[in-house]
Design a protein around this motif. Structure first.
Motif, short mmCIF file in Angstrom:
data_model
loop_
_atom_site.label_atom_id
_atom_site.label_comp_id
_atom_site.label_asym_id
_atom_site.label_seq_id
_atom_site.Cartn_x
_atom_site.Cartn_y
_atom_site.Cartn_z
N PHE A 121 19.93 80.15 93.39
CA PHE A 121 20.12 80.14 91.95
C PHE A 121 18.87 79.70 91.21
CE2 PHE A 121 24.24 80.40 93.71
CZ PHE A 121 24.96 81.16 92.81
N TYR A 149 24.28 85.53 93.30
CA TYR A 149 25.59 85.35 93.91
C TYR A 149 25.54 85.66 95.40
CZ TYR A 149 30.65 85.55 94.49
OH TYR A 149 31.94 85.31 94.91
N GLU A 150 24.91 86.78 95.74
CA GLU A 150 24.86 87.20 97.14
C GLU A 150 23.96 86.30 98.00
OE1 GLU A 150 23.80 91.34 97.05
OE2 GLU A 150 25.76 91.91 96.24
N ARG A 185 27.15 78.85 93.95
CA ARG A 185 28.02 80.01 93.90
C ARG A 185 29.32 79.58 93.22
NH1 ARG A 185 29.37 83.95 98.97
NH2 ARG A 185 29.27 85.85 97.72
N ASP A 217 29.46 83.93 87.03
CA ASP A 217 30.77 84.58 87.15
C ASP A 217 31.12 85.38 85.90
OD1 ASP A 217 31.03 83.63 89.71
OD2 ASP A 217 32.67 82.24 89.26
N ARG A 273 22.95 83.19 97.22
CA ARG A 273 23.22 81.76 96.99
C ARG A 273 21.94 81.01 96.60
NH1 ARG A 273 28.42 79.97 99.97
NH2 ARG A 273 29.31 81.98 100.48
#
Length: 91
Positions: A47, A42-43, A79, A85, A45
């Motif tokens: 993946f 997430y931080e 993201r 999430d 970006r």
């Protein structure tokens, strides 16, 4: 135009998932490893570790095919990815 529509559809699926098959995410799947991987993705970006996240979730007891297949799928992952999430507890 069709190529652009397909790319957009893939992005929407990454963010929303399948609205007709909602996932109940078990809190026990939020292992330290899964949380660390999800937070890092997430931080940064980046993946590229989503298949590893699938392994961590499976090790934590996740047996949901939608979650595991999404992480192991080709993406794109961005993201706002619905699985990341869920791991992070974002709504």
């Amino acid at each position: 135009m069709t190529k652009d529509c397909n790319a957009l559809a893939l992005l929407v699926r990454d963010i929303v998932g399948n609205p007709f098959r909602p996932v109940t995410f078990a809190p026990s799947w939020r292992s330290d490893t899964a949380l660390s991987l999800a937070q890092g993705m997430y931080e940064s970006r980046d993946f590229s570790a989503t298949p590893i996240l699938a392994d961590a979730l499976q090790d934590a007891g996740c047996d949901n095919d939608d979650v595991l297949n999404h992480c192991r799928g080709p993406g794109p992952h961005v993201r706002g990815c619905w699985v990341v999430d869920l791991v992070l507890g974002k709504e």
